[in-house]
Design an enzyme around this catalytic site. Structure first.
Site, short mmCIF file in Angstrom:
data_model
loop_
_atom_site.label_atom_id
_atom_site.label_comp_id
_atom_site.label_asym_id
_atom_site.label_seq_id
_atom_site.Cartn_x
_atom_site.Cartn_y
_atom_site.Cartn_z
N LYS A 104 -3.66 6.18 0.06
CA LYS A 104 -3.10 6.27 -1.29
C LYS A 104 -4.02 7.06 -2.22
CE LYS A 104 -0.63 1.91 -0.70
NZ LYS A 104 -0.58 0.46 -1.02
N VAL A 123 12.42 -2.05 2.80
CA VAL A 123 12.67 -1.13 1.70
C VAL A 123 14.07 -0.52 1.80
CG1 VAL A 123 11.88 0.95 0.51
CG2 VAL A 123 10.21 -0.64 1.48
#
Length: 433
Positions: A206, A15
């Site tokens: 999440k 990332v």
């Protein structure tokens, strides 16, 4: 042009490399949007000499975290290193040094989100984490900005690309769980140790973040009931097909009866007509039901270097816009409601049930009578031909409470005609009775 905005990175993996690539390749777009450029000032790495996915000036690299989090020239710290305790320490120090923080770290936010939000607020700083859920899908901003005036009743979705890829291969190609997992690892969708994904822990973290933002209450990881996919059988997936059902690992966050919440991650059969049933491979999708807006769905790539980096950079741009307006630290997510977990007798859904039974006259009548006594009716029934004196009976119930269904399971195990309760799963998007 006015002074450039300086960014410091904690981490230079997949990332982090994507973030630097976007900053370099999209500089004209950033200048157009912000009226000034964005540059990378320093990058924290573990090994200065490691081969990188991108070309980068060696002078930008450091192994000293203070050169990022305490650097007076850095305006925004981007944390993409992963892990929890070190990341928490660095982010707290950056916020205390009045630096705005963008992170993609779902584990950190699930465990310490409220604490970090409070510290950011106290220091007049922004703390954004769009990339922590859903990769490149603008999901969190959709909840906190786009639906901010609504009252969200349900968030449910596919929030782990690894398990969705595995289940897609099992369903569409008849692959075994082991073969589908191996293929996911070969393609880079699954880690060498896939435990967090296949056991549902990644999805649970999440769902904590989604539930917290949707319901404005302090949902914690221990509040989530979690079941993974490693014990799923191809037999159930094939039976599901005959019943027009598709198996997915679904995260649920439901708000009922005032402020009662239910947060779970579990293998779930979806009606083939449900919007999430057609979300395949490594893609993610989250279905949101609001009191005013009704039903909406967010869909897109849930991971990957550039999709996730895009979400990170959307947060960086938001921070810089707030800097230019002088309103940093104002988007504090203030929790509003006390947490109350919905009891099992108030959790209502349909259920798929597979029973291994004696293949003899009157078996189904005995099972039907038991369910009638429990007030549970059947929406669909499937029975396999007998083998060696036994057969499988598969039913999909109409809606009933989880507690009522559990009580029925206990009574089924006491019936002489039932050899074994093979499996059972929640069913969504089927009959409405």
């Amino acid at each position: 042009m006015d002074k450039e905005i300086s960014v410091g990175l904690l981490g230079l993996g997949t990332v982090g490399s994507g973030v630097i690539k976007i900053i370099e390749d999209h500089q004209e777009v950033l200048v157009h949007q912000l009226g000034r450029g964005v540059k990378v000032e320093k990058v924290l790495v573990r090994n200065l000499d490691k081969a990188r996915q991108i070309e980068i000036d060696h002078d930008l690299l450091t192994t000293n975290s203070d050169e990022v989090v305490s650097n007076p020239n850095i305006d925004v710290v981007v944390e993409v290193m992963g892990g929890v305790e070190d990341a928490r320490e660095y982010i707290l120090k950056a916020l205390q040094n009045k630096k705005h923080v963008v992170t993609a770290n779902k584990d950190l936010i699930a465990l310490y989100g409220p604490e970090l939000e409070q510290v950011a607020h106290e220091n007049g700083c922004d703390l954004f984490y769009e990339a922590s859920v859903g990769g490149g899908i603008p999901l969190l901003r959709g909840l906190t900005d786009g639906l901010v005036s609504d009252r969200i009743h349900q968030v449910m979705g596919i929030v782990n690309g690894t398990t969705n890829y595995i289940l897609t291969k099992m369903s569409q190609e008849g692959q075994s769980y082991e073969d589908a997992l191996r293929k996911a690892q070969e393609l880079g969708f699954a880690e060498a140790d896939p435990t967090a994904d296949v056991d549902g822990l990644d999805a649970a973290r999440k769902m904590v973040i989604l539930a917290r933002l949707s319901f404005l209450t302090n949902v914690e990881l221990e509040d989530v009931e979690v079941e993974g996919i490693s014990n799923l059988s191809l037999t159930d997936i094939e039976y599901g097909k005959k019943l027009d059902l598709t198996m997915k690992l679904i995260g649920f966050a439901n708000l009922t009866n005032g402020n009662h919440i239910e947060v779970t991650v579990q293998p779930t059969f979806l009606s083939n007509t449900h919007p999430l049933a057609s979300v395949n491979d490594e893609y993610n999708a989250v279905y949101v039901n609001g009191e005013a807006v009704g039903e909406t769905m967010f869909y897109g790539p849930g991971a990957g270097s550039l999709p996730t980096a895009t979400a990170v950079m959307s947060d960086v741009v938001a921070v810089i816009k707030n800097m230019l307006l002088g309103v940093n630290g104002k988007q504090y997510v203030k929790l509003r409601y006390d947490k109350e977990i919905t009891p099992a007798d108030q959790r209502v859904s349909q259920f798929y049930l597979r029973l291994h039974v004696k293949d003899e006259l009157g078996v189904f009548a005995s099972i039907s009578e038991l369910f009638n006594q429990m007030g549970i009716s059947f929406e669909r029934i499937l029975q396999t031909p007998g083998k060696k004196g036994f057969a499988d009976i598969i039913v999909v119930t109409h809606k009933t409470s989880l507690q009522n269904f559990r009580d029925a399971l206990k009574k089924l195990e006491e019936l002489d005609v039932v050899d074994k309760v093979e499996s059972y799963f929640r069913v969504e998007g089927d009959a409405q009775k």
